[in-house]
Design an enzyme around this catalytic site. Structure first.
Site, short mmCIF file in Angstrom:
data_model
loop_
_atom_site.label_atom_id
_atom_site.label_comp_id
_atom_site.label_asym_id
_atom_site.label_seq_id
_atom_site.Cartn_x
_atom_site.Cartn_y
_atom_site.Cartn_z
N GLY A 1 9.11 1.61 -1.02
CA GLY A 1 9.04 0.66 0.08
C GLY A 1 8.97 1.36 1.43
O GLY A 1 8.46 2.47 1.57
N SER A 2 9.53 0.70 2.43
CA SER A 2 9.32 1.13 3.83
C SER A 2 9.92 2.47 4.21
O SER A 2 9.55 3.03 5.24
CB SER A 2 9.83 0.05 4.78
OG SER A 2 9.03 -1.11 4.69
N ILE A 3 10.86 2.99 3.40
CA ILE A 3 11.34 4.35 3.71
C ILE A 3 10.18 5.34 3.66
O ILE A 3 10.16 6.33 4.39
CB ILE A 3 12.47 4.77 2.74
CG1 ILE A 3 13.74 3.96 3.02
CG2 ILE A 3 12.79 6.26 2.88
CD1 ILE A 3 14.90 4.25 2.08
N PHE A 4 9.17 5.02 2.83
CA PHE A 4 8.03 5.92 2.73
C PHE A 4 7.22 5.96 4.01
O PHE A 4 6.40 6.88 4.22
CB PHE A 4 7.13 5.52 1.55
CG PHE A 4 6.14 6.58 1.18
CD1 PHE A 4 6.53 7.69 0.45
CD2 PHE A 4 4.81 6.50 1.60
CE1 PHE A 4 5.63 8.70 0.14
CE2 PHE A 4 3.90 7.49 1.29
CZ PHE A 4 4.31 8.60 0.55
N LYS A 5 7.42 5.01 4.91
CA LYS A 5 6.72 5.04 6.20
C LYS A 5 7.09 6.29 6.99
O LYS A 5 6.33 6.71 7.88
CB LYS A 5 7.05 3.78 7.00
CG LYS A 5 6.43 2.52 6.41
CD LYS A 5 6.93 1.26 7.07
CE LYS A 5 6.29 0.02 6.44
NZ LYS A 5 6.88 -1.25 6.90
#
Length: 577
Positions: free
Chosen positions: A306-310
Site C-alpha cells: 500500500g501507500s508506504i511504498f510511495k
C-alpha cells in the site's frame, strides 16, 4: 580284481579330498588365529560392550544485553535392559506409577527383547531421581537436557524450538544449529555373555562438549513492550494477526520482531493458543495448523504494502529528476489510465497541492502521474536497484521473495497501481529494509539477529558480519526524503505518531487484500527517529482489523506508544522545539 582296484582308487580319492578339506580348515583356522586375530578379538569385545550416549548441553541464546532467552533444563531418559531384569512386574508397576503411563505401554517396552529399550524421554529430574532410588535391576536413568525458554511466548517465531533429539526445527534454533548443538559424549560399559553389566570393571567415558552461546541483537525489553502493544491492538481491533518489526536502519540489527498470536515455546506442538482441540482433527489437519501457527509473518508472508511504498516511488522519481519539491499538482479525486478510472482515497480529491503535500496527503493521482512519467523501464530499474527483486538475506529460514509482474507484462494500468503499492507483494522485512536504505543515506543493509558466538566463559569466538550495498540512493535524495517524511508526521496523515519533543518521520498505509470483494484491509505504518539521523525504525502491519481500518488512525498510534517507551530506553533524547 578290477572291482577291488576300483574300490581302492575310490577310497584313495575320498581320503585325498578329506585330507585337502581338513588341511584347508586347518589353514583357515591358523589364518584366523594369527593373521585376523585382532579383528575377531574386537568383534568379541563388542559383543560384551554396551554404549550409552551422553547428550551435550545445547548452547544458550542471549539477547543484546545478556538476558537468557533459550537455555537447558535437566531431564532424564528412562530405559530398561531386558537381560538384567530380575523382577519385571515390579519394574512395570513402578515405572507406570512414576511416569504416569499406562501399564500396557510400559509392559510392551519392558518385555521387548533388546539390548536397551527407552521407556520415556524428557522426564523431570525429580522423577528420574525417585526412580533411581528404587535400585531396580535392569532400569537405567540417564541425565539428559531439554530445551527451556524462560519467557514462554516471547519472540517464539524468531527463536524457534528444538525437537526430541534437541535439534533446531524452526527459527534461530535451526539457523545457528552448527554453533548451538555441541558434541554428544558416550559411556561404554562391559557386560557378560548374558548382557549383564559387570561390576568392578571401569567405564570408558567420553564427556560431551556443550554447544556455544549465540548472542543476538534482539532486546528483551523492546521485544516485550512491542509484543504487548501488538497484542493490545489485535484485541481492540479484533484483527487476525499483527506484526511489528523494529530495527536499526544504519546496520540492520533487529531489536524486535513480533508476530501475534505467538505460541508457547515450551509446548510448541500444542494448539491451545489457537483454540483447537487436537482430538477433533486429523493428523494432517493438525500438522497444517501447526505450520500456520509457527509461521513468521514478517519474513514468510508477502502482502501488498500500500501507500508506504510511495516512499520508494517518491525516492525513485526524485532521484531520476521526474519530480522536484517545487512541482505543483491537481488532484480531482481520480486519474484515468487507459480505460481505467483509478480513484484517490479522498473521493472529492485534494485539489491543488505541492509534491510535499501530495506525500503528506498520500495522494494516489499524483503518484500515478510521476510514476507514469518515470516509465516502466526506469521504474523497474529502481525496483531492482533498491534490492526489491532479491531477498534481504535475513538470518532466519524461509524468507519469501517479492511477487510481481514480469517487466514485459507491465502496462500503464499495472505501473499506475504499482506506484502506490498495489498489484505486487513483498514481505514486511523487505519493506523495512528498503525504507532503511532510503533514510540512512542510501546504503542497503542486511537485516539480522546474529551478533556473535561466545564460548563457555562468555568470551567471543566469532563475530558475524553482513553485506552492505552502498549508493543505492544519493545522500541528497535521502536527506530530502527524511525531511518530507518528517512533515508527514508533523503535518500530514501520520500525525497520530507525533511525539512532542521528538523528530519523528513516517508513512501510513491502508491496503485491501485479495479478493477485493471480501472487503478485508491491512493497516500499517512505518516510523523512524530521530528524523534527521535515524537510529531506530519501526513497522507495524495489522491484518483485517474490524471497524475503522485506516493506517493513520489505528497503526500510527501503536508506533507512537512504542516510541514513547523505547526512545528514552535507547538513550535518544528529546530536542528543543
Amino acid at each position: 580284481m578290477k572291482n577291488k582296484t576300483y574300490n581302492r582308487k575310490k577310497i584313495l580319492i575320498v581320503f585325498v579330498v578329506a585330507l585337502l578339506v581338513l588341511l584347508g580348515l586347518i589353514g583357515r583356522l591358523v589364518y584366523l588365529m594369527i593373521f585376523d586375530a585382532e579383528y575377531y578379538q574386537k568383534k568379541a569385545e563388542a559383543l560384551h560392550e554396551r554404549e550409552r550416549e551422553i547428550k551435550a548441553a545445547r548452547g544458550e541464546i542471549i539477547d543484546a544485553n545478556g538476558v537468557v532467552l533459550a537455555t537447558n533444563k535437566s531431564v532424564c531418559t528412562i530405559s530398561v535392559i531386558h537381560s538384567q531384569l530380575t523382577d519385571p512386574e515390579l519394574v512395570i508397576e513402578v515405572l507406570a506409577n512414576e511416569l504416569g503411563m499406562e501399564d500396557a505401554a510400559v509392559r510392551k517396552r519392558v518385555e521387548k527383547v533388546s539390548s536397551m529399550e527407552r521407556v520415556k524421554t524428557n522426564v523431570e529430574k525429580a522423577v528420574g531421581d525417585r526412580i533411581r532410588e528404587y535400585n531396580l535391576d535392569g532400569v537405567k536413568v540417564d541425565e539428559d537436557y531439554k530445551r527451556y525458554y524462560p519467557y514462554d511466548e516471547l519472540a517464539s517465531k524468531v527463536l524457534g524450538f528444538t525437537g526430541g533429539d534437541n535439534q533446531g526445527i524452526i527459527g534461530l534454533e535451526v539457523k545457528y544449529e552448527e554453533y548451538l548443538k555441541g558434541v554428544n559424549g558416550t559411556i561404554l560399559t562391559t557386560t557378560d555373555a548374558r548382557g549383564i553389566e559387570l561390576t568392578g570393571v571401569a567405564e570408558d567415558r567420553m564427556e560431551a562438549i556443550p554447544g556455544n552461546t549465540l548472542q543476538i541483537s534482539l532486546d528483551y525489553n523492546i521485544q516485550a513492550y512491542a509484543q504487548q502493544a501488538a497484542e493490545k491492538v489485535m484485541e481492540e481491533k479484533e484483527a487476525d494477526k499483527v506484526s511489528v518489526l523494529i530495527m536499526n536502519p544504519k546496520n540492520g540489527e533487529i531489536m524486535a520482531m513480533v508476530n501475534v498470536p505467538e505460541f508457547n515455546l515450551n509446548e510448541p506442538f500444542s494448539l491451545e493458543s489457537v483454540g483447537i482441540v487436537a482430538e477433533t482433527i486429523s493428523d494432517e489437519e493438525k500438522q497444517d495448523l501447526l505450520n500456520r501457527m509457527w509461521r513468521n509473518s514478517c519474513i514468510n508472508d508477502t502482502y501488498e504494502p500500500g501507500s508506504i511504498f510511495k516512499v520508494v516511488t517518491a525516492s525513485a522519481c526524485l532521484e531520476a529528476g521526474t519530480v522536484s519539491l517545487s512541482d505543483s499538482f491537481f488532484c480531482p479525486g481520480y486519474r484515468i489510465v487507459e480505460d481505467r478510472r483509478i480513484r484517490c482515497h479522498k473521493a472529492g480529491g485534494h485539489g491543488s497541492e505541492t509534491f510535499v503535500q501530495a506525500v503528506q496527503n498520500s495522494c494516489n493521482p499524483v503518484f500515478m502521474e510521476i510514476g507514469l512519467e518515470l516509465g516502466v523501464d526506469r521504474f523497474y530499474s529502481y525496483f531492482e536497484k533498491f534490492g526489491l527483486m532479491k531477498k534481504t538475506g535475513v538470518d532466519l529460514p524461509g524468507e519469501a521473495g517479492t511477487i510481481t509482474h514480469k517487466k514485459e507484462n507491465v502496462g500503464q494500468v499495472e505501473l499506475a497501481t504499482m506506484t502506490f503499492g498495489q498489484s505486487f507483494q513483498i514481505t514486511p522485512i523487505q519493506l523495512a529494509t528498503t525504507v532503511s536504505s532510503i533514510i540512512n543515506g542510501g546504503t542497503r543493509v542486511t537485516p539480522h539477529f546474529g551478533v556473535r558466538i561466545l564460548d563457555e566463559n562468555g568470551e567471543p569466538i566469532k563475530e558475524f558480519s553482513y553485506e552492505k550495498e552502498k549508493n543505492v540512493l544519493s545522500k541528497e535524495t535521502s536527506e530530502t526524503m527524511k525531511m518530507i517524511l518528517e512533515s508527514v508526521v508533523s503535518e500530514g496523515g501520520g500525525k497520530k505518531a507525533y511525539i512532542e519533543g521528538y523528530r519523528i518521520g513516517g508513512k501510513t498505509a491502508t491496503s485491501q487484500t485479495l479478493p477485493r470483494s471480501a472487503h478485508k484491509y491491512i493497516a500499517s505504518f512505518v516510523g523512524f527517529a530521530p528524523a534527521d539521523n535515524p537510529e531506530v525504525l519501526a513497522l507495524i502491519v495489522i491484518h483485517n482489523p474490524q471497524g475503522i481500518y485506516y493506517g493513520g488512525t489505528i497503526a500510527a498510534p501503536v508506533i507512537k506508544s512504542i516510541f514513547e517507551n523505547i526512545l528514552p530506553y535507547l538513550g535518544i533524547e528529546k530536542t528543543a522545539e
